[in-house]
Every structure is written in structure tokens, then in C-alpha cells.
Design an enzyme around this catalytic site. Structure first.
Site, PDB file in Angstrom:
ATOM      1  N   HIS A 169       0.820  -1.224   0.000  1.00  0.00           N
ATOM      2  CA  HIS A 169       0.000   0.000   0.000  1.00  0.00           C
ATOM      3  C   HIS A 169       0.854   1.274   0.000  1.00  0.00           C
ATOM      4  O   HIS A 169       0.519   2.251   0.653  1.00  0.00           O
ATOM      5  CB  HIS A 169      -1.019  -0.026   1.158  1.00  0.00           C
ATOM      6  CG  HIS A 169      -0.411  -0.148   2.541  1.00  0.00           C
ATOM      7  ND1 HIS A 169      -1.011  -0.866   3.549  1.00  0.00           N
ATOM      8  CD2 HIS A 169       0.717   0.351   3.078  1.00  0.00           C
ATOM      9  CE1 HIS A 169      -0.280  -0.790   4.646  1.00  0.00           C
ATOM     10  NE2 HIS A 169       0.776  -0.046   4.374  1.00  0.00           N
ATOM     11  N   GLU A 229       5.034  -5.288   8.352  1.00  0.00           N
ATOM     12  CA  GLU A 229       3.618  -5.120   7.953  1.00  0.00           C
ATOM     13  C   GLU A 229       3.023  -6.418   7.401  1.00  0.00           C
ATOM     14  O   GLU A 229       1.806  -6.594   7.406  1.00  0.00           O
ATOM     15  CB  GLU A 229       3.490  -4.038   6.864  1.00  0.00           C
ATOM     16  CG  GLU A 229       3.737  -2.634   7.378  1.00  0.00           C
ATOM     17  CD  GLU A 229       3.640  -1.587   6.272  1.00  0.00           C
ATOM     18  OE1 GLU A 229       3.577  -0.401   6.604  1.00  0.00           O
ATOM     19  OE2 GLU A 229       3.639  -1.939   5.067  1.00  0.00           O
ATOM     20  N   HIS A 271      10.709  -3.839   2.887  1.00  0.00           N
ATOM     21  CA  HIS A 271      11.109  -2.430   2.802  1.00  0.00           C
ATOM     22  C   HIS A 271      11.560  -1.935   4.172  1.00  0.00           C
ATOM     23  O   HIS A 271      11.135  -2.431   5.204  1.00  0.00           O
ATOM     24  CB  HIS A 271      10.016  -1.526   2.222  1.00  0.00           C
ATOM     25  CG  HIS A 271       8.752  -1.364   3.025  1.00  0.00           C
ATOM     26  ND1 HIS A 271       7.962  -2.408   3.445  1.00  0.00           N
ATOM     27  CD2 HIS A 271       8.110  -0.247   3.449  1.00  0.00           C
ATOM     28  CE1 HIS A 271       6.896  -1.954   4.085  1.00  0.00           C
ATOM     29  NE2 HIS A 271       6.966  -0.635   4.120  1.00  0.00           N
ATOM     30  N   HIS A 286      -0.749   5.000   9.653  1.00  0.00           N
ATOM     31  CA  HIS A 286       0.635   5.474   9.707  1.00  0.00           C
ATOM     32  C   HIS A 286       0.687   6.814  10.435  1.00  0.00           C
ATOM     33  O   HIS A 286       0.970   7.847   9.830  1.00  0.00           O
ATOM     34  CB  HIS A 286       1.200   5.634   8.299  1.00  0.00           C
ATOM     35  CG  HIS A 286       1.127   4.389   7.458  1.00  0.00           C
ATOM     36  ND1 HIS A 286      -0.035   3.952   6.893  1.00  0.00           N
ATOM     37  CD2 HIS A 286       2.087   3.506   7.100  1.00  0.00           C
ATOM     38  CE1 HIS A 286       0.212   2.827   6.212  1.00  0.00           C
ATOM     39  NE2 HIS A 286       1.483   2.543   6.329  1.00  0.00           N
TER      40      HIS A 286
END
Lengths: 285, 131
Positions: A12, A240, A193, A59
Site C-alpha cells: 500500500h 507489515e 522495505h 501510519h
């Protein structure tokens, strides 16, 4: 009764939303990302769900450090699009499904998962970028969405094992709902990431591919991976990926039934700082 | 008995756990305030005065003024909160991430297009200490 028809998994990345919103999807850099979703947009039109149960993380937009819920279910009638500091994304507001959300909350809490119930919450790119990738740029989203926010910002985040078990409880909840709704469950975030520190930019292609293989074929074993494995191998933000295990845990084959059908699989590096992974699994029968 | 924190052995990485969160509470809450357009304007008009409204440490304020994100993280900052400073400055997430690596913006972008930072040699602290 309601049932889960399919699960969808996707990264996302906020820059994907920015590329869409600023009309940059034709650029070669972004074409490589969006080409992986052409099939998926077609598939969404052919297989429209009545409701999407969308697992994502906030976030630092809806939740600051004042309150940090591990699992939060959105039970409101609608959810505004968050201003994350660049102004809100120009996408439709999200319409909820309060009846099904309340039903799931009641069932899952009685099944020993202590959810936080949220009746007012802005939704950020974690939720809206997957909708954009699968639905394009409509005037209104094609169906109601139940936002399900997981804390993956402040460590410790929930374990993969806990997420996988929660998915199973969500499926039991959906299947005890009287209306014959077709529900999709989406797991979002990842893949490898790292956005912080001197190791930022880490990507682990082999690990990601193995994660996809195992998510399809042996999710219960994959759910046993400890946090440190995600952090070390897939980067601090790669954690995540535990959210994908919630969606996978809700599929039929986990405690009975045939394995799901893999209707689409895509992987690409990079979108901004991140490896993009995407998978669609349909329940058999 | 001490908590097990195996992630301290990962090089170039700070895991934002409850201890970091406690240290960085006001730094991160200051960042959060920049989600409001009016606060972004006030901050830009006088950074030091705006920072002085928050019970942050002097070191945290200096790190923000210098836009030293690694230092901000060492003082309890979390990247998703610090991103609000970048948004205020008109920086992309890639520019922010790159600024922590010692690479130029162009070098970092090229590294990502080339497949990102490889995992080999980047798993354990001792691998970095040899370099």
C-alpha cells in the site's frame, strides 16, 4: 449466511497513490507497477463483493501516540480520507458496513480477540491505496468497506501466529451473519522495505518470493515466523506482512475445504522504497 | 529479568519499541501537530518558537531544526511521525529515507531502481563493523 469469497493481498505504498492522483501512471517507472493490477481491476468488476473487510495499518494519522490499539475495527457508517500532511487524497470517502462490522466485533471478541471498536476514524493511504489499485478512480467506491487497523508502528506488533488465528475468528464471524453477503478480505502492506536509518532501502526479493509461496501453500507454518525474521530479512517496515496472515487465516482451507485458487500473482521492485507484492486467492466452490 | 530485544543486532536500524516511544513522545506529538495546515504555516513562520511550545528536549529540537532524521530517531522519533516534517518541507518519502543513508538523492534513487539495498552483508551488526 454470509461467506468469504476471496482474499486479496497488496502493498500500500503512498507514492502509488500520489502517482495515480497526479496522473503519472503512464510514466515507465509507474507503468511497471500498475501493469500488475490490470488483471485485478478486471477481476474486481467480474467478481464484485458486497463488502470488503480491509486489513491495513494506520501510519500516525488516525492514531497518534496517545492511543495505540493493537486491533481496531471501524464500525462507523462512513470514514473520511485523512490529511497526512500533503492534503487528503482526492478519492471518495469510505462507506462502512456498521451492521456487519458490529456483528464481527461481537463474535470475534467473544472468541477471545480483544478488539478496539472505533466509531470515528479517518483512513489513510494504507486503506485507500489498495482500493485505488483494485478499483481505479471511481466517483464512489464500488461497495462498503470495513476498515480493520493493526498496530505495526510501535513494537511489539501482534505475532504472525496471532494474526493467523484472528483471521480464522473473522471467518467464523462472517459465516454466522444471516444476510447472504459475499465478503472479500484484504491483507495489505509490505513487502520487504525499510524506511528508516542507514539501512533504509533494503529489499529482499528471494525472501519475498518465498513468503508468497508459503502464504499460498503452507500458511500455518509461515505464521510461526518470529518478528525478528521479518525485521532482519525484510526490513523494519517489512513487518507489515503479518497483516497478510489475517486475510489468509480467513480462507476455507485453513480448517477444512480445498486449497484456494491462485488467480493472480505479481511482484515488482521498486515503488519508491518498497517491493510491491500482490496476490488474489479465491475460495474453491 | 531483562526483555529480549534481538532486533538490537540489526545494523542501521532502530526498532520503535515502548522504550523509544516513551523517549520520543513529545517529539512525535509535535510532528503529529503538523498534520494541520494552520500549524504547518506557524511552524514555517518561526520554527524555534513553535518548537519551544512543546516539552521536547533541547537535543530533540536541535535535531528537528537540522532535519537530521537519524538523530531524531536516536532520540525517540518514529519515521511515520517524522514524515510530517518532510511533508511540511515538501519532501517525498523517498527523499526522507534516502537522507538517512549517506547517499545522495540520485544515488539512493538509482539503488532502488536497481533492486534496492541487498540483504547480503546487511543482516547483523558485526557485518557492518568489519567494513
Amino acid at each position: 449466511m454470509a461467506r468469504i469469497t476471496a482474499s486479496v493481498y497488496t502493498s500500500h505504498v503512498p507514492a502509488i497513490g500520489a502517482a495515480l492522483d497526479h496522473g503519472r501512471t503512464h510514466e515507465p517507472y509507474w507503468q511497471k507497477v500498475f501493469s500488475g493490477y490490470e488483471f485485478s481491476r478486471h477481476w474486481m468488476r467480474e467478481n464484485p463483493p458486497d463488502v470488503i473487510f480491509l486489513v491495513y495499518n494506520d501510519h500516525a494519522n488516525a492514531f497518534s501516540l496517545e492511543i495505540i490499539p493493537t486491533f481496531a475495527i471501524g464500525t462507523a457508517a462512513e470514514f473520511a480520507v485523512a490529511d497526512e500532511g500533503w492534503g487528503p487524497r482526492p478519492v471518495p470517502k469510505v462507506i462502512g458496513h456498521p451492521e456487519l462490522a458490529a456483528h464481527i466485533a461481537q463474535s470475534v471478541i467473544q472468541d477471545d480477540f480483544d478488539l478496539t471498536i472505533v466509531n470515528k476514524m479517518d483512513v489513510d493511504h494504507g486503506l485507500t491505496v489498495p482500493l485505488s489499485l483494485l478499483c481505479g478512480q471511481p466517483q464512489a467506491w464500488p461497495c462498503p468497506v470495513i476498515p480493520f487497523a493493526v498496530n505495526v508502528v510501535q513494537y511489539p506488533v501482534p505475532s504472525g501466529r496471532r494474526c493467523f488465528q484472528l483471521g480464522q475468528a473473522i471467518r467464523r464471524a462472517v459465516e454466522s451473519y444471516d444476510d447472504p453477503l459475499q465478503v472479500q478480505i484484504w491483507g495489505t502492506g509490505g513487502m520487504s522495505h525499510q524506511l528508516q536509518g542507514p539501512r533504509a532501502g533494503l529489499i529482499n526479493r528471494e525472501w519475498d518470493q518465498r513468503f508468497l509461496d508459503r502464504l499460498i501453500a503452507e500458511p500455518a507454518a509461515l505464521a510461526q515466523l518470529p518478528h525478528i525474521e521479518y525485521v532482519r530479512e525484510a526490513g523494519s517496515e517489512g513487518i507489515e506482512l503479518v497483516m497478510w496472515l489475517i486475510a489468509r487465516g480467513a480462507m476455507n482451507d485453513v480448517d477444512r475445504g480445498a486449497p484456494p485458487r491462485v488467480v493472480h500473482r505479481f511482484y515488482h521492485v521498486p515503488a519508491s522504497n518498497t517491493a510491491v507484492g500482490h496476490l488474489i486467492l479465491e475460495n474453491a466452490g | 529479568m531483562a526483555l529480549d530485544k534481538p532486533y538490537r543486532d540489526v545494523p542501521g536500524t532502530t526498532i520503535f519499541d515502548a522504550e523509544e516511544s516513551r523517549k520520543g513522545y513529545w517529539l512525535n506529538q509535535f510532528c503529529m501537530s503538523l498534520m494541520k495546515a494552520a500549524n504547518r504555516e506557524r511552524f514555517k513562520a518561526g520554527e524555534r518558537a513553535y518548537l519551544d511550545e512543546w516539552p521536547m528536549t533541547e537535543a530533540q529540537k536541535q535535531a528537528v531544526l537540522a532535519r537530521d532524521l537519524n538523530r531524531c530517531i536516536a532520540l525517540g522519533g518514529n519515521i511515520y511521525f517524522l514524515a510530517k516534517i518532510g511533508a511540511t518541507d515538501g519532501k517525498s518519502f523517498q527523499q526522507m529515507a534516502g537522507s538517512m543513508t549517506g547517499l545522495s538523492e540520485e544515488e539512493y534513487r538509482r539503488m532502488m531502481v536497481g533492486g534496492g539495498r541487498p540483504i547480503e552483508g546487511n543482516r547483523y551488526r558485526h557485518e557492518w563493523e568489519k567494513k
